[in-house]
Write an enzyme that holds these catalytic residues in place. Structure first.
Site: not given
Lengths: 119, 210, 103
Positions: B109, B112-114
């Site tokens: 991702c 962000c941090s999906c």
């Protein structure tokens, strides 16, 4: 939305929260079609990364109708529309020599109708 | 503080100051009735001890053992994963992508941090840190090298950048020589990294890696 | 916005350095930030995209310097203040009070 309490937290986490919407919206594209990512540079929130703007790819699959993050973040509505996985060849994104040297490679990115034009 | 630093573990504040800032915020939120301390404990416990990559390993081992399940998993990830009771936050729309002799998939991702929480738990620090997010889409061969993985040159690499609310899980290749193994034994071979695509499943008898 | 968070393709960050046997959380404060962020998301004052936007608005230099839960903390404070659920003054006062109370 309920406040998270000791009694409801496990249930709520389990249930989760999908961005999928029931709205009947027709898809602008179908798998196999060539698309180009619009050169959008909004000051607000967007999920079209800079490295993919202006690049041409192929619709790999249609994930259905989901919340559009740009308007959702701005508080101006969910703007229901289709999201697709779009395949971009490595050479299209980074040039012929700069990535995946000597092998086939591609980047798949999830993009909404409003980010895309027919190529 | 020494001047040397690593990007993924750097902190802009000294930890004691950060701890105080967090404590002050929590005390304010509790006092105002905006959070229930008991709910916070359950949240932490859920992701610290209950939901993690062992969930995903069970799914993968089952897919390796049962061709019908594998077909269902690749057709509708979330639905097939829910057969195990794994469901919920950050995992309502999971897509499973299959590694084969010809194709290797890797998930990132960049924005962000999906990450697919119900099957992998919360992401490790490196997944959320700049080096991986920046390089995965540009230099996946180099990234794989950082993880000790070298793929044959004729394998196509597909990097999935999770920019929407779809969450991606890699179905790693089943290691050779595992024909007689039970599902439970197979699950032991499925590492977290093999389900992100930065690793491969372990060979039977090999040591532990994430 | 064209912020520091949009880092796909940037060079120069160095190797990835996975941590062996990494714990889910590094320290108590990370647990609290995680849980508070998830819990306050259910208050209905903002949605997930507004939450992401708040984290993206962290100053670019700060964004790149911070660990992930520091960004979450910064984003959470921004949202709570923006939506009027707390004030920056209250938070500063509480911090000073707690620092004084526990020498």
């Amino acid at each position: 939305m309920p406040k998270l309490t000791a009694d409801n937290v496990e249930d709520i986490l389990r249930k989760g929260d999908s961005a999928r919407l029931p709205d009947k919206v027709s898809a602008k594209f179908e798998p196999g079609q060539q698309v180009v990512v619009r050169n959008l540079n909004p000051l607000g929130h967007t999920r079209a990364p800079r490295y993919i703007r202006g690049k041409t790819g192929i619709i790999d699959r249609d994930h259905g109708v989901m919340i559009f993050p740009d308007t959702h973040a701005a508080g101006t509505g969910k703007s229901p529309q289709h999201v697709y996985s779009v395949r971009f060849e490595a050479a299209e994104v980074w040039g012929p020599d700069s990535m995946f040297p000597g092998r086939r490679g591609a980047i798949y990115i999830d993009l909404w109708d409003d980010y895309l034009d027919r190529a | 503080m020494p001047s040397e630093h690593s990007h993924d573990h750097d902190h802009s504040e000294v930890p004691s100051d950060l701890a105080l800032r967090v404590k002050a915020l929590e005390s304010l939120l509790v006092e105002k009735g905006l959070v229930d301390p008991a709910a916070l404990e359950i949240l932490i416990d859920t992701y610290e001890t209950k939901v993690g990559p062992r969930n995903g390993a069970k799914v993968v081992a089952h897919a390796w053992s049962d061709p019908d399940y594998k077909a269902r998993l690749l057709a509708d990830g979330s639905k097939a994963i829910a057969e195990f009771g794994f469901d919920g936050r950050q995992g309502k729309d999971i897509v499973v992508v299959e590694n084969t002799e010809q194709v290797h998939n890797m998930v990132v991702c960049t924005l962000c941090s999906c990450y697919p929480w119900p099957v992998l738990g919360l992401p490790p620090v490196w997944y959320k840190a700049s080096p991986y997010r920046a390089r995965a889409v540009r230099d996946p061969v180099g990234v794989l090298k950082d993880f000790g993985v070298t793929l044959p040159e004729d394998v196509e690499i597909r990097v999935w950048d999770s920019t929407a609310e779809l969450r991606y899980l890699v179905l790693p290749q089943r290691p050779a020589g595992t024909e007689g193994l039970s599902e439970a034994d197979l699950a032991e071979l499925v590492t977290r990294d093999s389900m992100i695509g930065t690793g491969l499943a372990k060979q039977p008898g090999a040591g532990g890696t994430p | 916005m064209n912020g520091a968070h949009d880092m796909g393709g940037m060079d120069g960050f160095g190797p990835i350095n996975p941590e062996p046997d990494e714990p889910v959380f590094h320290g108590e404060w990370e647990k609290r930030v995680f849980a508070m962020t998830v819990a306050t998301g259910f208050l209905g004052h903002w949605n997930i995209d507004m939450g992401r936007q708040a984290r993206e608005q962290v100053d670019p230099a700060e964004y790149l310097r911070s660990s992930y839960y520091e960004k979450w903390l910064q984003g959470l404070e921004t949202l709570l203040v923006e939506k009027g659920l707390i004030t920056a003054e209250e938070l500063a006062a509480r911090k000073a009070e707690m620092a004084g109370g526990a020498p």
